[in-house]
Design an enzyme around this catalytic site. Sequence first.
Site, short mmCIF file in Angstrom:
data_model
loop_
_atom_site.label_atom_id
_atom_site.label_comp_id
_atom_site.label_asym_id
_atom_site.label_seq_id
_atom_site.Cartn_x
_atom_site.Cartn_y
_atom_site.Cartn_z
N HIS A 103 0.83 -1.20 0.00
CA HIS A 103 0.00 0.00 0.00
C HIS A 103 0.87 1.25 0.00
O HIS A 103 1.95 1.27 0.56
CB HIS A 103 -0.97 0.03 1.19
CG HIS A 103 -0.31 -0.13 2.52
ND1 HIS A 103 0.07 -1.35 3.02
CD2 HIS A 103 0.01 0.78 3.47
CE1 HIS A 103 0.60 -1.19 4.22
NE2 HIS A 103 0.60 0.10 4.51
N HIS A 105 0.49 5.29 1.07
CA HIS A 105 -0.28 6.32 1.77
C HIS A 105 -0.24 7.60 0.95
O HIS A 105 0.84 8.01 0.48
CB HIS A 105 0.34 6.64 3.13
CG HIS A 105 0.41 5.49 4.09
ND1 HIS A 105 -0.42 5.38 5.18
CD2 HIS A 105 1.23 4.42 4.13
CE1 HIS A 105 -0.11 4.29 5.86
NE2 HIS A 105 0.90 3.68 5.25
P1 AMP Z 1 1.69 0.55 7.54
O1 AMP Z 1 1.72 -0.94 7.19
O2 AMP Z 1 2.78 0.91 8.52
O3 AMP Z 1 1.69 1.43 6.35
O4 AMP Z 1 0.37 0.83 8.38
C1 AMP Z 1 -0.89 0.33 8.00
C2 AMP Z 1 -1.88 1.45 7.86
O5 AMP Z 1 -3.14 0.84 7.66
C3 AMP Z 1 -2.02 2.38 9.08
O6 AMP Z 1 -1.94 3.73 8.64
C4 AMP Z 1 -3.41 2.06 9.61
O7 AMP Z 1 -4.05 3.17 10.18
C5 AMP Z 1 -4.13 1.54 8.39
N1 AMP Z 1 -5.22 0.62 8.65
C6 AMP Z 1 -5.22 -0.46 9.46
N2 AMP Z 1 -6.40 -1.09 9.43
C7 AMP Z 1 -7.17 -0.41 8.55
C8 AMP Z 1 -8.50 -0.57 8.06
N3 AMP Z 1 -9.30 -1.56 8.48
N4 AMP Z 1 -8.98 0.33 7.16
C9 AMP Z 1 -8.19 1.33 6.73
N5 AMP Z 1 -6.93 1.53 7.15
C10 AMP Z 1 -6.42 0.68 8.04
#
Ligand code: AMP
Length: 138
Positions: A103, A105
């Site tokens: 993913h 951001h």
């Molecule tokens: P990272 O893997 O460090 O990029 O972090 C995962 C991101 O996914 C974080 O910013 C979380 O806030 C986000 N996240 C986790 N669960 C969900 C969800 N169910 N829906 C949307 N975003 C999520």
Amino acid sequence: MPAYDDQNIFAKILRGEIPCFKVYEDDETLCFMDIMPRTDGHCLVIPKRPCRNVLDASDAQLAAVMSTVKKVANAAKTAFEAEGITLQQFNETAGGQEVFHLHFHIHPRHDGVSMRPPGKMGDMDVIKGHAEKIAAAL
Ligand code: AMP
């Protein structure tokens, strides 16, 4: 590197097992809102086909994801009247990754405004409104 785990939370979102605030989708990618937003308009772009992160992604997955990132980033910039956009992308635990499905951001940014600290759940009504605002600008 560990194998792809299809029980990760984004795989569940892709299968419709848990909800998301969708911003955009096409055949290869999905964009939805981060539920712990560090900026207003903080959203995530993922490939629909499984991969953990950039390290095991195919060139085609990366091309499709980056195309959607560019599209949504411009829409988010317009929607939030932002002066800039920050992209974040983490690979493996040591690289800061917490959810093991690739993913990116997208953060709309304004001069002099810091990103909020990570890990705080947002207001779902506000996030829903932000998803609609970006989708309307697409
Ligand atoms: P990272 O893997 O460090 O990029 O972090 C995962 C991101 O996914 C974080 O910013 C979380 O806030 C986000 N996240 C986790 N669960 C969900 C969800 N169910 N829906 C949307 N975003 C999520």
